[in-house]
Design an enzyme around this catalytic site. Structure first.
Site, PDB file in Angstrom:
ATOM      1  N   CYS A 173      -8.273  22.577  17.162  1.00 15.44           N
ATOM      2  CA  CYS A 173      -8.222  22.834  18.602  1.00 15.44           C
ATOM      3  C   CYS A 173      -7.812  21.594  19.389  1.00 15.44           C
ATOM      4  CB  CYS A 173      -9.582  23.323  19.082  1.00 15.44           C
ATOM      5  SG  CYS A 173     -10.153  24.734  18.136  1.00 15.44           S
ATOM      6  N   ARG A 219      -1.617  11.345  10.579  1.00 17.77           N
ATOM      7  CA  ARG A 219      -0.517  10.467  10.994  1.00 17.77           C
ATOM      8  C   ARG A 219       0.360  11.049  12.117  1.00 17.77           C
ATOM      9  NH1 ARG A 219       3.202   9.025   8.281  1.00 17.77           N
ATOM     10  NH2 ARG A 219       3.325   6.912   9.050  1.00 17.77           N
ATOM     11  N   GLY A 231       0.855  -1.188   0.000  1.00 18.07           N
ATOM     12  CA  GLY A 231       0.000   0.000   0.000  1.00 18.07           C
ATOM     13  C   GLY A 231       0.887   1.232   0.000  1.00 18.07           C
ATOM     14  N   TYR A 277      -2.181   6.940   3.374  1.00 18.21           N
ATOM     15  CA  TYR A 277      -2.733   7.189   4.706  1.00 18.21           C
ATOM     16  C   TYR A 277      -2.842   8.693   4.976  1.00 18.21           C
ATOM     17  CZ  TYR A 277      -1.673   2.253   4.843  1.00 18.21           C
ATOM     18  OH  TYR A 277      -1.605   0.923   4.520  1.00 18.21           O
TER      19      TYR A 277
HETATM   20  C1  LIG Z   1      -2.659  -2.450   5.595  1.00 16.99           C
HETATM   21  C2  LIG Z   1      -2.492  -3.735   4.910  1.00 16.99           C
HETATM   22  C3  LIG Z   1      -1.620  -3.842   3.816  1.00 16.99           C
HETATM   23  C4  LIG Z   1      -0.788  -2.709   3.316  1.00 16.99           C
HETATM   24  O1  LIG Z   1       0.106  -2.203   4.262  1.00 16.99           O
HETATM   25  P1  LIG Z   1       1.208  -1.148   3.808  1.00 16.99           P
HETATM   26  O2  LIG Z   1       2.015  -0.907   5.004  1.00 16.99           O
HETATM   27  O3  LIG Z   1       0.490   0.074   3.358  1.00 16.99           O
HETATM   28  O4  LIG Z   1       1.976  -1.770   2.695  1.00 16.99           O
HETATM   29  C5  LIG Z   1      -1.543  -5.061   3.180  1.00 16.99           C
HETATM   30  N1  LIG Z   1      -2.269  -6.129   3.598  1.00 16.99           N
HETATM   31  C6  LIG Z   1      -3.107  -6.065   4.653  1.00 16.99           C
HETATM   32  C7  LIG Z   1      -3.873  -7.265   5.054  1.00 16.99           C
HETATM   33  C8  LIG Z   1      -3.254  -4.864   5.340  1.00 16.99           C
HETATM   34  O5  LIG Z   1      -4.074  -4.801   6.394  1.00 16.99           O
END
Ligand SMILES: *Cc1c(COP(=O)(O)O)cnc(C)c1O
Length: 439
Positions: A360, A328, A291, A389
């Protein structure tokens, strides 16, 4: 260009960004100043070329090892349809965690077979939706869930293609809140129960077990943390195959880290080599679920300075972006690089500045001590590595409007999400008749 200031160093380390003599900070060649004047701030800005290049780099690292894993992009990192569409065009499928993400992936033209449905609490309607569309893989996380999946599949006259998500009990992940593979985490099936559960899954009338999945956390840099997890799961697969079980897939999860500072990148070639060493000769269809790694470095949060205030012993730069736009830092203590956008003479003195948002909450702070040039109201800064994110985790807290989103592609820029308007903020509120203000 000289690297005499901290912001130049940060920018030089990022493939999407560069300072230009005229135009200041550019993303894939397009000046961010121009984007701000066209679409206002705060705005998320993504570079399409960077996302495509990263997907190609990932596939290339595996191809070097003779591997062709299926990429199932973790939609939760950035679920915008334009992003999903360009990843689909590059050959990626999707890893989704809800009906909403599933709908987005399908709307972006991702084939149902190329979608993996993960998640610790899938609802009945979501399972029905997945089975109805013929989603390629459902990652199950418990015996209880297997029973539910089987019953729903039987009632629909279908088989649920299931991978068991194993919790390999390894500690990894850049932060306590993003570690998911320890025995005490809520995710997955305890390693010691996984074999029995796979045998059990094979006896259920609605389940077609296909293999195992694992995802140990996020923002991980060391291939050896992954290796520890994968070795355990591969041993499990060998053992079950020895008993005659049919296992065709290994879903390796995601979690590949990106440097939010000037640190080293995730060693993708070494990771791919490790995957080949651990699982390459096992006759397994491999899946990866990146991701953050694909989209994080491709985006910035472009934001303006509302005010510079003199605090006790320090300057405080107050931005027009806040924790509702990028949570974040407040949620995980994450530190994003913050760099000036306009033309900055390299001789400008560096001042250590606190950088905050307008919300705030004391936690609405992007940096306690950020090296920046002298800033003034109206100046622009870019918060780096905000492609993952970021926008997906934004909210209307403090009555703040959702930011605009812009995609830069081949020197052109497209507004891909219009800034929310005040009327939209209240659109879904329903006031009971007796409480309505007189017209
Ligand atoms: C969040 C998640 C990902 C991706 O995580 P990254 O750190 O953004 O690469 C992949 N697989 C599962 C099951 C997740 O929950």
């Amino acid at each position: 260009m000289d690297l005499d200031t901290p912001w130049r160093e940060l920018v030089a380390a990022r493939q999407a960004l560069a300072y230009r003599m005229f135009g200041g900070l550019c993303i894939e060649g397009v000046p961010l100043v121009q984007i701000a004047s066209s679409f206002g701030t705060p705005a998320y800005v993504y570079g399409a070329g960077t996302i495509r290049a990263r997907l190609a780099d990932l596939l290339g690292a595996f191809r070097e090892q003779g591997l062709t894993p299926a990429v199932r992009y973790a939609v939760k990192a950035n679920d915008h349809l334009a992003i999903l569409s360009l990843l689909r065009a590059g050959g990626a499928g999707a890893d989704v965690t809800s009906a909403g993400e599933m709908a987005r992936a399908l709307a972006a033209g991702i084939m149902p077979e190329a979608i993996v449905f993960s998640g610790v609490g899938k609802r009945r309607c979501e399972i029905e939706m997945a089975l109805g569309h013929g989603i390629g893989q459902i990652n199950a996380e418990s015996a209880e869930e297997l029973a539910v999946l089987s019953a729903i599949a039987v009632s629909m006259g279908k088989f649920a293609p299931v991978a068991l998500r194993v919790n390999p009990d390894v500690t990894a992940g850049g932060h306590d809140k993003i570690s998911t593979g320890r025995a005490g985490d809520k995710f997955g099936i305890a390693f010691d129960e996984a074999a029995a559960l796979y045998r059990y899954a094979s006896t259920l009338p609605g389940i077609a077990p296909v293999g195992f999945s694992t995802h140990i956390g996020s923002q991980i840099f060391s291939p050896s943390a992954f290796e520890a997890a994968y070795s355990r799961v591969v041993n499990l697969i060998d053992r079950l195959r020895g008993e005659g079980a049919v296992i065709s897939r290994l879903d390796l999860g995601g979690g590949f880290g990106i440097p939010y500072d000037s640190g080293p990148a995730f060693p993708m070639p070494a990771y791919a080599a490790m995957v080949r060493r651990v699982a390459g000769d096992r006759c397994l269809d491999l899946i990866v679920e990146p991701g953050r790694w694909l989209v994080g470095p491709a985006g910035v949060l472009l934001t303006g300075v509302t005010l510079v205030k003199l605090g006790v012993g320090r300057k405080i730069v107050i931005l027009d972006a806040g924790m509702n736009d990028l949570i974040r830092p407040a949620l995980y203590g994450a530190l994003h690089g913050i760099v000036p956008v306009g033309m900055v003479a390299s001789s400008k003195p560096v001042t250590i500045t606190e950088v905050v948002g307008p919300v705030c909450e004391s936690s609405d702070r992007f940096a306690a001590a950020c090296p920046l040039p002298e800033m003034a109201a109206g100046d622009l800064v870019a918060i780096l590595d905000a492609g993952a994110y970021g926008a997906v985790m934004s909210s209307n807290y403090n009555g703040r409007l959702r930011a605009a989103e812009v995609l830069v592609d081949g020197r052109g820029m497209t507004l891909i999400r219009k800034r929310q308007e005040l009327s939209e903020l209240m659109r879904d509120d329903i006031v009971p008749l007796g409480e309505r203000a007189p017209a």
